[in-house]
Design a protein around this motif. Structure first.
Motif, PDB file in Angstrom:
ATOM      1  N   UNK A  45       0.785   8.492   1.086  1.00  0.00           N
ATOM      2  CA  UNK A  45       0.666   7.052   1.263  1.00  0.00           C
ATOM      3  C   UNK A  45       0.430   6.720   2.742  1.00  0.00           C
ATOM      4  N   UNK A  46       0.275   5.426   3.020  1.00  0.00           N
ATOM      5  CA  UNK A  46       0.058   4.970   4.390  1.00  0.00           C
ATOM      6  C   UNK A  46       1.371   5.091   5.159  1.00  0.00           C
ATOM      7  N   UNK A  47       1.525   6.164   5.921  1.00  0.00           N
ATOM      8  CA  UNK A  47       2.794   6.422   6.610  1.00  0.00           C
ATOM      9  C   UNK A  47       3.075   5.396   7.692  1.00  0.00           C
ATOM     10  N   UNK A  48       2.051   4.963   8.417  1.00  0.00           N
ATOM     11  CA  UNK A  48       2.277   3.988   9.485  1.00  0.00           C
ATOM     12  C   UNK A  48       2.761   2.664   8.926  1.00  0.00           C
ATOM     13  N   UNK A  49       2.246   2.276   7.768  1.00  0.00           N
ATOM     14  CA  UNK A  49       2.677   1.015   7.155  1.00  0.00           C
ATOM     15  C   UNK A  49       4.100   1.128   6.628  1.00  0.00           C
ATOM     16  N   UNK A  50       4.415   2.249   5.988  1.00  0.00           N
ATOM     17  CA  UNK A  50       5.759   2.437   5.441  1.00  0.00           C
ATOM     18  C   UNK A  50       6.804   2.553   6.548  1.00  0.00           C
ATOM     19  N   UNK A  51       6.441   3.170   7.664  1.00  0.00           N
ATOM     20  CA  UNK A  51       7.394   3.376   8.753  1.00  0.00           C
ATOM     21  C   UNK A  51       7.773   2.088   9.462  1.00  0.00           C
ATOM     22  N   UNK A  52       7.030   1.003   9.245  1.00  0.00           N
ATOM     23  CA  UNK A  52       7.360  -0.254   9.901  1.00  0.00           C
ATOM     24  C   UNK A  52       8.692  -0.831   9.432  1.00  0.00           C
ATOM     25  N   UNK A  53       9.174  -0.388   8.264  1.00  0.00           N
ATOM     26  CA  UNK A  53      10.429  -0.938   7.740  1.00  0.00           C
ATOM     27  C   UNK A  53      11.653  -0.255   8.343  1.00  0.00           C
ATOM     28  N   UNK A  54      11.487   0.881   9.019  1.00  0.00           N
ATOM     29  CA  UNK A  54      12.637   1.604   9.552  1.00  0.00           C
ATOM     30  C   UNK A  54      13.448   0.783  10.556  1.00  0.00           C
ATOM     31  N   UNK A  88      11.825  -3.879  -5.503  1.00  0.00           N
ATOM     32  CA  UNK A  88      10.727  -3.634  -6.429  1.00  0.00           C
ATOM     33  C   UNK A  88       9.678  -2.683  -5.877  1.00  0.00           C
ATOM     34  N   UNK A  89       9.754  -2.347  -4.609  1.00  0.00           N
ATOM     35  CA  UNK A  89       8.756  -1.448  -4.035  1.00  0.00           C
ATOM     36  C   UNK A  89       9.008  -0.025  -4.519  1.00  0.00           C
ATOM     37  N   UNK A  90       8.046   0.599  -5.182  1.00  0.00           N
ATOM     38  CA  UNK A  90       8.275   1.956  -5.696  1.00  0.00           C
ATOM     39  C   UNK A  90       8.287   2.982  -4.572  1.00  0.00           C
ATOM     40  N   UNK A  91       9.180   3.934  -4.670  1.00  0.00           N
ATOM     41  CA  UNK A  91       9.235   5.059  -3.740  1.00  0.00           C
ATOM     42  C   UNK A  91       8.489   6.212  -4.401  1.00  0.00           C
ATOM     43  N   UNK A  92       7.298   6.513  -3.915  1.00  0.00           N
ATOM     44  CA  UNK A  92       6.440   7.479  -4.577  1.00  0.00           C
ATOM     45  C   UNK A  92       6.773   8.918  -4.201  1.00  0.00           C
ATOM     46  N   UNK A  95      10.198  12.391   0.091  1.00  0.00           N
ATOM     47  CA  UNK A  95      10.310  12.375   1.547  1.00  0.00           C
ATOM     48  C   UNK A  95      10.536  10.959   2.058  1.00  0.00           C
ATOM     49  N   UNK A  96       9.897   9.979   1.461  1.00  0.00           N
ATOM     50  CA  UNK A  96      10.106   8.594   1.865  1.00  0.00           C
ATOM     51  C   UNK A  96      11.552   8.183   1.640  1.00  0.00           C
TER      52      UNK A  96
END
Length: 209
Positions: A45-54, A88-92, A95-96
Motif C-alpha cells: 500500500x501507499x506507505x507514505x500516506x499510511x505513515x501520516x497517522x503515526x 472502519x479503515x481496513x488493515x491489509x 506489518x501495518x
C-alpha cells in the motif's frame, strides 16, 4: 447519624510541564517511526500516506493517558467511552498493524511518564527491525499472479511450453487455474520470482515461444 465518608484516590495532579515534555518527545519518536516505516516497510500500500497517522496516534495516546491517570473518574469512564469508537479503515498487512502497536505503545509509555524506558525500548525495537530487514536483502522474492489466454486450437503443446518457460524463470510456480473455452484456454500461475527484473525477461521468453 453521621454519613459515612469515603476517601477515594483521585490520582496524581496533572503537570503541564510533563505533558509538554512527553508531547515533544512523542513528536520526535513519531517522526522517526514514520521515516522507518517508509524506508524499511514492505507493504504494497501507499506507505507514505499510511505513515501520516503515526504522529496523530502517538500524541493522542499521550494526551489520553496523561489526563486519565490524573483523574480516577476519567479512567473508569474510559472503557465505556472507547467502546463506541469503531475504526472502519481496513488493515491489509500485518506489518501495518505492528507499526500501529508500536505507535500506541510509545504513546502509552510517554503518557505514563516512563520516558527513559519508552525511548530505550523504542530504539531497540526499531534497531532489531532494521537489522532483520538488512539481513533479508538479496533474498527477497517477488510473488505475483501470471494469467495467459491462448486462443489457438492446440492446447497440449502451448501448455507444455508455458510450464517450461515459467519453471525456467521462477523460483517456484504454482498452477492455480486452467479454463478451456472457445477452443483455447486460460491459465493462471502464482509465480515466485527472484526480483522484479525477472518479470521482463519471463514475458519476453513467453512472447518468443
Amino acid at each position: 447519624m453521621q454519613g459515612l465518608g469515603l476517601d477515594l484516590p483521585v490520582g496524581a495532579p496533572l503537570s503541564l510541564t510533563a505533558l509538554v515534555l512527553s508531547l515533544g518527545i512523542g513528536t520526535v519518536l513519531a517522526i522517526v517511526l514514520r521515516w522507518h516505516f517508509e524506508r524499511f516497510g514492505s507493504t504494497l500500500s501507499n506507505r507514505s500516506e499510511f505513515a501520516q497517522v503515526f504522529p496523530l496516534i502517538v500524541l493522542t495516546t499521550v494526551l489520553i493517558i496523561t489526563v486519565v491517570k490524573s483523574l480516577l473518574a476519567l479512567s473508569l469512564g474510559l472503557v465505556g467511552a472507547l467502546s463506541i469508537v469503531r475504526f472502519r479503515t481496513p488493515i491489509k498487512e500485518p506489518e501495518e498493524l505492528a507499526y500501529l502497536f508500536i505507535a500506541i505503545a510509545t504513546g502509552l509509555g510517554l503518557g505514563a511518564d516512563q520516558l527513559v524506558p519508552t525511548v530505550l525500548a523504542f530504539a531497540i525495537i526499531l534497531g532489531v527491525v532494521t537489522v532483520l530487514r538488512w539481513s533479508r536483502r538479496g533474498r527477497e522474492h517477488t510473488g505475483l499472479y501470471l494469467s495467459i489466454d491462448w486462443g489457438g486450437a492446440d492446447t497440449e503443446e502451448p501448455l507444455a511450453a508455458l510450464a517450461g518457460v515459467v519453471s525456467e524463470h521462477a523460483v517456484a510456480a504454482d498452477l492455480r487455474r486452467v479454463d478451456h473455452r472457445n477452443g483455447g484456454f486460460a491459465v493462471t500461475y502464482f509465480v515466485d520470482l527472484q526480483g522484479p527484473e525477472v518479470v521482463a525477461a519471463m514475458l519476453d521468453a513467453l512472447q518468443a515461444r
